[in-house]
Design an enzyme around this catalytic site. Sequence first.
Site, mmCIF file in Angstrom:
data_model
loop_
_atom_site.group_PDB
_atom_site.id
_atom_site.type_symbol
_atom_site.label_atom_id
_atom_site.label_comp_id
_atom_site.label_asym_id
_atom_site.label_seq_id
_atom_site.Cartn_x
_atom_site.Cartn_y
_atom_site.Cartn_z
ATOM 1 C CG HIS A 1 38.144 73.752 27.274
ATOM 2 N ND1 HIS A 1 38.982 73.147 26.372
ATOM 3 C CD2 HIS A 1 38.892 74.701 27.896
ATOM 4 C CE1 HIS A 1 40.183 73.721 26.422
ATOM 5 N NE2 HIS A 1 40.157 74.659 27.332
ATOM 6 C CG ASP B 1 48.388 89.495 36.956
ATOM 7 O OD1 ASP B 1 47.681 88.482 37.072
ATOM 8 O OD2 ASP B 1 49.333 89.763 37.718
ATOM 9 C CG ASP C 1 41.146 77.342 30.961
ATOM 10 O OD1 ASP C 1 41.905 76.462 31.402
ATOM 11 O OD2 ASP C 1 40.790 77.398 29.767
#
Length: 301
Positions: A64, A141, A159
């Site tokens: 991350h 979405d 991500d």
Amino acid sequence: MMGWHWLLEWQTPYEFHGHLIDKVLAEEKSEYQHVMLVEFKRFGKGLIIDGKVQSTVYDEHIYHELLVHPLLLSLQNQPKDILILGGGEGATLREVLRYKSVERVVMVDIDEKVIDFAKKYLEEWHKGAFEDKRTQLIIGDGYKFVKETSQKFDAVILDLTDPIKDSTSYMLYTKEFYESLKRILKDGGGIATQATSPSFSVEVYVTIYNTIKEVFRIASASYTYMASFDGLWGFVYGGVDPSSLSPAEIDKRIKERINDKLAFYDGYSHEVSFKLPKNILEEFKKTNRISTEVNPVYVPA
Ligand code: SAM
């Protein structure tokens, strides 16, 4: 469920890695994905989606930090408005919220069950980031959100799950999609995406780089070793070029822009992560493939 079993994680149809699981702590099936929280013998708690390790407490910070900080530290202007697509664990959100200048983070994830799961079980990952006043969580979405929004952002961070054929994410690694991202960036803005593995899907990593370079003109790629993925993991940045920043400049900007100390990323790790070895650089020479909606790139599964 008690007792142990093995997770056989298929990297490609020809290769799997085995991880010993001590305990399955929680398991849910959503409309889109099969989500599991397990206790790995070696890595401690880990999130698995559709049989693929997404992250573990052992080294999620490496993934991350390398996804988020090279991008946000390269922006000329201090980042204020950030968009995250995916990022269910809340750890990308956690890293973005470390910036003193950040005023608003919109996070769009398609799967409400993953988010509820993360809120309930993944405290070590999100560290309360979902409750931060600057967070705006949207269940939807990311593809549709980007096509329809009129908002502008300093940076967009992708991500997402790997681009597996017919998955919910693979169209978010295409030229047309990156063109839509460019439209919603403020002047001087940039994007970052996870880009699969330079060890077991190097053509996909290189194709994601080529596609981002084609759209943004400025692009760079980094990689690191992720023990819990059992291989190298890659990231690509577009619109800004983190690789042009010196280690000293990275350390200076971390001090200026970020609250707290980072566990992995600093000037030294920056230098190492952006210096690709000869064998990977050779792969960049081998393919000029671009991922498009009619011919999208995907990881063989
Ligand atoms: N670190 C990870 C890996 O190794 O692949 C990715 C982390 S994160 C858990 C991936 C997230 O992407 C999931 O929460 C999933 O629901 C989300 N996702 C997949 N397709 C999406 C889409 N089209 N729009 C928004 N989120 C999506």
